[in-house]
Scaffold this motif. Sequence first.
Motif, PDB file in Angstrom:
ATOM      1  N   ASN A 170       0.819  -1.228   0.086  1.00 11.74           N
ATOM      2  CA  ASN A 170       0.218  -0.114   0.138  1.00 11.74           C
ATOM      3  C   ASN A 170       0.992   1.244  -0.007  1.00 11.74           C
ATOM      4  N   ASN A 171       2.268   1.120   0.071  1.00 11.40           N
ATOM      5  CA  ASN A 171       3.005   2.369   0.103  1.00 11.40           C
ATOM      6  C   ASN A 171       3.308   2.577  -1.557  1.00 11.40           C
ATOM      7  N   LEU A 172       3.725   4.034  -1.641  1.00  8.65           N
ATOM      8  CA  LEU A 172       4.148   4.592  -2.943  1.00  8.65           C
ATOM      9  C   LEU A 172       5.594   5.027  -2.799  1.00  8.65           C
ATOM     10  N   ALA A 201       5.805  17.241   1.242  1.00  2.00           N
ATOM     11  CA  ALA A 201       6.344  16.243   1.982  1.00  2.00           C
ATOM     12  C   ALA A 201       7.600  17.161   2.842  1.00  2.00           C
ATOM     13  N   ARG A 202       7.307  16.859   4.249  1.00  2.00           N
ATOM     14  CA  ARG A 202       8.336  17.538   5.111  1.00  2.00           C
ATOM     15  C   ARG A 202       9.616  16.793   4.959  1.00  2.00           C
ATOM     16  N   LYS A 212      15.949   7.780   2.532  1.00  2.00           N
ATOM     17  CA  LYS A 212      14.588   7.832   2.404  1.00  2.00           C
ATOM     18  C   LYS A 212      13.745   8.373   3.491  1.00  2.00           C
ATOM     19  N   VAL A 213      12.692   9.339   3.126  1.00  2.00           N
ATOM     20  CA  VAL A 213      11.721   9.923   4.140  1.00  2.00           C
ATOM     21  C   VAL A 213      10.536   9.365   3.939  1.00  2.00           C
ATOM     22  N   LEU A 227       3.868   7.264   1.899  1.00  2.00           N
ATOM     23  CA  LEU A 227       4.755   7.396   0.539  1.00  2.00           C
ATOM     24  C   LEU A 227       6.232   7.626   1.049  1.00  2.00           C
ATOM     25  N   ILE A 228       6.865   6.929   0.283  1.00  2.00           N
ATOM     26  CA  ILE A 228       8.488   6.774   0.557  1.00  2.00           C
ATOM     27  C   ILE A 228       9.094   7.834  -0.458  1.00  2.00           C
TER      28      ILE A 228
END
Length: 338
Positions: A170-172, A201-202, A212-213, A227-228
């Motif tokens: 489910n992540n993008l 995105a912060r 990666k955040v 969201l990665i």
Amino acid sequence: MASENWLSEDFYKTLGVKEDASDSDIKKAYRKLSRKYHPDLNPGNETAEKKFKEVSEAYDVLSDKKQREEYDQIRKYGAAGFGGSGFGGGASGFGGAGGGFGGQNVHFTTGGGGEGINIEDLLGGLFGGGAGGAGGSRRTAGFTSADFSDAGFGGGGFGGGGRKRAPQDNNLSTSTRITLPQSYTGTTATVFLPDGTSTEARIPAGVKDGQKVRVRGKGRPGTGGDLIVTVRVSDDPHYSREGNNLVLRAPVTLDEAVNGGVLEVPVPGGKTVKLRLTPGSVGRKLRAKGRGFTTKSGTGDLLVIPEVHLPQNLSDEAKEAFEKFIALAPQENPVRTF
């Protein structure tokens, strides 16, 4: 940038290189253009800022071997007619007019066999099954009629009751590029999602190139996924990074180099730091404790390297005075000390 949008982007043209350009040629072109359009060197220039982002996005893809291979495949197969013949639009194709695949973006992958085409994504966009399509398992090009039956299309139509598709992540994933000063202070970046939309995105202070955040709750809509964001940090004409230390090469006058003085140097975020320069210490690192990058592993230092900025366009009188100085204070060849 999402790979679904790569068909419309010519990253080679953006960097001004040929499609068979070497890695070093691509890096050289990027450095030249990034310096030209760098926001720090073009304050308030929106056109330069836009060009800087375009150049950065192009380099992100072409400098990564795997992404470049995928991008080249997308360009190759897109030009070969996926939107016009075979699977494309028109009376004989699956899709609607003009766009092929019913106007859906085409996504390619480099993994697996066949031609590296993500048939699951293609079928998903074609038959309305979301990212996964009509309940089929993930396949690559080179499929047979057995694959269609296996995927649940049934004997005569596309609604058969084949086996269910395994749940997808489910992540993008996406990427963004920021400046080195922004990695020092932290920033909010606009990032693009696979469907072409964008979100904020912060990016925390201290982030490193390639780190990666995770942005909570901004994954696949309605799933609660994340969201990665892979962060790329651009080179800077003034600052550099060594571990968690912030390094600045600071120009000083000949007078300061000889007689010493107090240096007031800027750090990202608008603040300044004062350091004592002792006479004759040019080239040695001056350290300001705790003024480097702040990360989970700790906070680094600010390292300032003074570099003499020699006076230009000396008058005849000044040249004569300098020659007298050299005669009174002869200098040893510093190379001999190596």
